[in-house]
Structures are given as C-alpha cells and as structure tokens.
Design a protein around this motif. Structure first.
Motif, PDB file in Angstrom:
ATOM      1  N   ARG A  25       7.641  35.028 -28.348  1.00 11.97           N
ATOM      2  CA  ARG A  25       6.681  36.076 -27.982  1.00 11.97           C
ATOM      3  C   ARG A  25       6.171  35.790 -26.582  1.00 11.97           C
ATOM      4  O   ARG A  25       5.046  35.361 -26.387  1.00 11.97           O
ATOM      5  N   LYS A  26       7.028  36.079 -25.622  1.00 18.99           N
ATOM      6  CA  LYS A  26       6.680  35.699 -24.254  1.00 18.99           C
ATOM      7  C   LYS A  26       6.549  36.902 -23.337  1.00 18.99           C
ATOM      8  O   LYS A  26       7.320  37.853 -23.418  1.00 18.99           O
ATOM      9  N   ASP A  27       5.583  36.818 -22.447  1.00 19.12           N
ATOM     10  CA  ASP A  27       5.515  37.728 -21.327  1.00 19.12           C
ATOM     11  C   ASP A  27       6.701  37.288 -20.474  1.00 19.12           C
ATOM     12  O   ASP A  27       6.883  36.084 -20.253  1.00 19.12           O
ATOM     13  N   SER A  28       7.510  38.178 -19.979  1.00 19.87           N
ATOM     14  CA  SER A  28       8.742  37.683 -19.345  1.00 19.87           C
ATOM     15  C   SER A  28       8.499  36.908 -18.051  1.00 19.87           C
ATOM     16  O   SER A  28       9.367  36.137 -17.625  1.00 19.87           O
ATOM     17  N   LEU A  29       7.313  37.054 -17.475  1.00 17.30           N
ATOM     18  CA  LEU A  29       6.997  36.230 -16.296  1.00 17.30           C
ATOM     19  C   LEU A  29       6.870  34.763 -16.685  1.00 17.30           C
ATOM     20  O   LEU A  29       6.941  33.877 -15.837  1.00 17.30           O
ATOM     21  N   GLU A  30       6.666  34.505 -17.969  1.00 17.68           N
ATOM     22  CA  GLU A  30       6.483  33.129 -18.436  1.00 17.68           C
ATOM     23  C   GLU A  30       7.749  32.528 -19.040  1.00 17.68           C
ATOM     24  O   GLU A  30       7.725  31.422 -19.569  1.00 17.68           O
ATOM     25  N   MET A  31       8.838  33.263 -19.008  1.00 14.08           N
ATOM     26  CA  MET A  31      10.064  32.707 -19.604  1.00 14.08           C
ATOM     27  C   MET A  31      10.672  31.659 -18.692  1.00 14.08           C
ATOM     28  O   MET A  31      10.731  31.819 -17.466  1.00 14.08           O
ATOM     29  N   THR A  32      11.127  30.581 -19.326  1.00 12.74           N
ATOM     30  CA  THR A  32      11.708  29.461 -18.584  1.00 12.74           C
ATOM     31  C   THR A  32      13.219  29.433 -18.778  1.00 12.74           C
ATOM     32  O   THR A  32      13.761  30.173 -19.606  1.00 12.74           O
ATOM     33  N   ASP A  33      13.892  28.579 -18.050  1.00  6.09           N
ATOM     34  CA  ASP A  33      15.338  28.426 -18.231  1.00  6.09           C
ATOM     35  C   ASP A  33      15.646  27.986 -19.653  1.00  6.09           C
ATOM     36  O   ASP A  33      16.662  28.399 -20.232  1.00  6.09           O
ATOM     37  N   ASP A  34      14.783  27.138 -20.224  1.00  3.30           N
ATOM     38  CA  ASP A  34      14.985  26.717 -21.614  1.00  3.30           C
ATOM     39  C   ASP A  34      14.902  27.922 -22.553  1.00  3.30           C
ATOM     40  O   ASP A  34      15.689  28.033 -23.508  1.00  3.30           O
ATOM     41  N   ASP A  35      13.943  28.822 -22.293  1.00  2.32           N
ATOM     42  CA  ASP A  35      13.826  30.033 -23.117  1.00  2.32           C
ATOM     43  C   ASP A  35      15.103  30.859 -23.013  1.00  2.32           C
ATOM     44  O   ASP A  35      15.632  31.345 -24.021  1.00  2.32           O
TER      45      ASP A  35
END
Lengths: 159, 159, 159, 159
Positions: C49-59
C-alpha cells in the motif's frame, strides 16, 4: 428508538433490464443510514412494495395498524409521493406518536436523488416535532390533512 | 478522432416521477468521459432515442448510413442491449472502420452501473481492434455475426 | 484468468477524518468490477500500500517477482501514477505475459473519478494487446520504456 | 430565507493528485441542495476555507460578525468537525436567530458520505428549533455550550 416502516414508492425503485422497466425493490434506507453514520437507534420493517397510486384503503388500514401497534414514539414511513397525503390523513387517528411520511422524486439508487437529503430532513423532524402526523418533502414540514401534491409543479404544498 | 453515435437504450434511461417510469433521456456519455478525464478527441451525435426492442430496419439503415458517411475511422455506438447483435450485423457492410457497439444493463444515471466500465472497455477496444464490427459487453469483445444476448443469464455470448 | 496485483496509489486512497487526511485503504477493484457486472475470471492480490513516490527498488523487485511467478498470462497492476513508468520499465524482463499498469488521478472512492473508466479500459487492453508491458492511462495505451507522466499537464504521454 | 455561511472543513475537501493530498475546495452545498430538489430560499457565502483545527479567535470573531450582521433569522454554518463546539460557543452572543452548525466526517465529494444526510437534517432543524445556537451531527441536535466531539468514538455527544 425510531421505527421505520417502508411501503414502496419511487424511493425504492430498482431498474430491471430483463423487463426493460423499474420495479420496487428492497428498501435502501438501512444502507443509506449506515453510509450517513447512523447505525443504531432504529428498526426497519417492510410492510408492502406498492406504487402509491395502487394503494387501497385496506393497505392504508394495514399501515395504520402497524404504526398504532408498534411501541415506538417516533415513526418514519417511506411512501410513494402520489398519495402520501391520503395515507397521512388515514393516520390521524393514531395518538401518542410523532409520525413522519417521506419519499423521493428520484429513486435512492440514482446518482442524483433527493432521497438522502429527505431522510436526513425527516430524521430531524421526527426528533423535534410534537406528536402528530406530518409529511416531510421538498425541505418543508406539512401537517397531515392540509397538504397536497401539486402534480404540475411536482412539489408538495399547503392546502 | 472517435465518432460516437447514440441510439438510446437502457444506458441513457432517466426516471420521470411524473410518469412513474424510466424514459430515454439525453446521452450521458460526454459527461461520463469528462469525469474520466477524457475531454477531447471525440464527437457525440444523437441519432435516436429508442429502446432497442423498438428499432426497425429503417432505424438500422439510418445508423448504417450515419456510420458509413462519417469521416472517422473509429466509431462507438451506444445502443440498447436487446437487439445489439441485429444492429451489429446490419453494419457489417461498412468498410474501412473499427465499429464497436456497447450499452449497459443498468442506466448510467444509477449509483451502481456497468456503464462507465463498459465505456472505458470500448474506448480501448476501438483503439486496438482491426477494422470490423464488434460488440463490447460484460468485459468481452464479440465479433458481429457470431454473438447473441443470452436473455436468461442477462449476458452476451458467442454463438 | 486475469491476475490483479494492487500496490497502492491514489486510486485506493481513503479519507480518515481522525487524521484529517487520506491514507491508502483496501483496494476497491473487486467491488468496482462486481458493480460493472464482472464477477469471475480474475483474482486480486494486495502486494503493498504505497504512494508511488515512496516505492523503492526492493518494492519494484517484489512486484516483478510476484508477476513473474504467477500462472496467469494476463496481469493487471494498480499503481500510483507518479512512478508508474519506473515500475513498468522494471517489469520489461518478465516474458510470456501481457502486463498492464493502471491507476487513477482521483481516488475510486470519490463521486467523480477516472478509476472505473480506467479499469474498463485496461480490462480490454489486457485481452487485445500482445505480450509485453504497458501503461493504460488517460484513455491511451503506452509501451513501457517510452512513456512518462507529464506533471504539469497531469497526463501520461509518449517519450 | 436561510443564510448559509461556509468556513471549510472536511465536508468541502477535494483531492488534488498533483499534491497527493486533500485540500478544502469550493463548497459543494449549493450543488447538493439542487440535486435534492431545493433550488431557492437560501443564499451561500464563503467566509473562509479552514481546517477547523486551524481556526483562530479572529476567525471565530469574523464568523460571529457575519452571522450577527446578516438579515436572515435562520443561519446554517458548514464547518470542520474538530472545533465546531468552540465556534458554536463563540456564537452564543448572537440573538434573534436560529443558528445551526454542521459538517461531515467524510468529504461531500466521496461516493459514501454523511454530508447530504447532515445537510437535510440541519435543514429541518433550522425550521423547527427556537432561536439559539446548535450543532447538528450524527443525527442529533446538540445545544452550544454543552457539546463536545468525542475523538475516540468520532462522534458528537452531550457534556
């Protein structure tokens, strides 16, 4: 405790594609109250599913009996708009209760409908009016016996 | 440019309290596209307001003529569901265009309707399908001439 | 069978009065598909449940792994719009599947939202596009690797 | 004539994707009243667009002045819920009017919101209550000075 009796009318109409027409369906009032953050303090009983043009004196007697016999002091009745004044008049013999009749010009299942506003309006009317029988429509309170539906203007008004 | 022709059907039904019934109203498709962030690249023309059970061969000829004469390569037709397969078949003689017919089982003006999903689905179908005539309903693409509406299941299926 | 993976984003935002703000809630996609008359042929799995600005490479690696390992040939991913192009690019190494990423500019829980149109659009795209990775937004199909979000215009466009 | 003053609050929040957040927008109350078949007999004035946690004594003084100086005997104020009791208390010095404060736990622009029910409820309260200052929330009427918002239960209650 508010006792809600549903009798049908436009407010509960559902569209059935198989028949290419609307029919009166389950009352949506419980769901609409929950969406409006009202989850207790009331009970809903379906009495009939009638277009109010089709209501008979026997139907009105059945409504009067159910209202008269219920234990609640505040009673909300959802009803078709066309003969709401007649049913209101038939309830004048019930004493010791605040009875409010309401309905809608557009089914509650439409995106744009007066249904939810009317329910909220009636909810306050039930708590603030003295015992008696009333119609709560188009944002006004009318006393039973001195109200009619103006078909041309599609609004309720005092007689 | 996508050319949209509206012919009526459940998708555009409006509830008229004065008549206690649903009638076909203005097409809502322009408003629904705007709400979905699609504001240009299309034009809407209302051809008729018919329940598809009432469409005649003359009506279908009128639709075919309008589609055949329009300049667009991609044509969307909103239509009642009951005889959508017949109108689709009548359009097979039109060449050089991708033509998609769609409608809805619940009027677009209802709170719960398949209308907007169907419009989005058809919008993609129009851009991805080769020239020909198709029905886009219940989340599937059907080729004209080999599709029917299963009345009992209330769904479209391949014949 | 369509496999749906939800990752968060505006489309699933909910308003929480207690915090005076929105937060990403349960995905509404199952409910919206049911309202649109699509009740089977798909499965929904919430990945994050992520705001896409907070997605990381791991995500993104987690998304790629889930997509690569699922048995379905058609995969829909709901995602925040801001970094949808990045996640799309990260999925290009997955073969043998048609993968469509979509989201919405307005939460699906709003009265006016592009969410349902976008879901319908993506549903057709999944069935009609050849294997590969795509973004389906503002009524267009974009290929992963050649699309960006134009922040000023608030639209996706080809690079 | 009902005078409506809007001050902001959750009820009028709009989602702005560019900022990934909700901000207070134009008041929706005129549009919601029109959808509910109420088209005249009221005027709407926007006083401010504040989250009620950010309202200052100066803001409350501005509200009190606008209410005191308007000609209407019935005044509706839409307001954020968090400090509605404080603003209500600040209005107790205004005489000769029935003043009802209301708001919503979910923005009016959401598909599921208590906003329209609350507006209808307040509309009746305005017509049936004697002069004084009241809060109309969660289907109840509270007198200014003896009401608080129970943050944990997210409801208003009598003190």
């Amino acid at each position: 405790m508010i006792e809600i009796f549903t009798t049908g009318g436009t407010i509960d109409k559902v569209y059935f594609d198989a028949n290419s027409e609307f029919e009166i369906g389950d009352s949506l009032i419980g769901e609409l109250l929950a969406e409006s953050n009202i989850r207790d303090g009331f009970a809903v009983t379906g009495l009939m599913r009638k277009d109010s043009l089709e209501m008979t004196d026997d139907d009105r007697a059945a409504v009067r009996e159910a209202v008269g016999q219920c234990g609640a002091e505040r009673v909300l009745i959802t009803h078709g708009t066309d003969t709401m004044p007649e049913t209101a008049r038939a309830l004048l013999s019930v004493t010791g209760k605040t009875i409010v009749l309401m309905g809608a010009m557009q089914p509650a299942r439409m995106r744009r409908s007066d249904a939810v506003f009317n329910i909220g309006f009636a909810w306050a009317a039930l708590q603030l009016l003295p015992h008696g029988v009333y119609i709560a429509m188009n944002g006004e309170v009318f006393e039973a016996g001195s109200v009619r539906k103006n078909l041309k203007a599609q609004r309720f008004e005092r007689t």
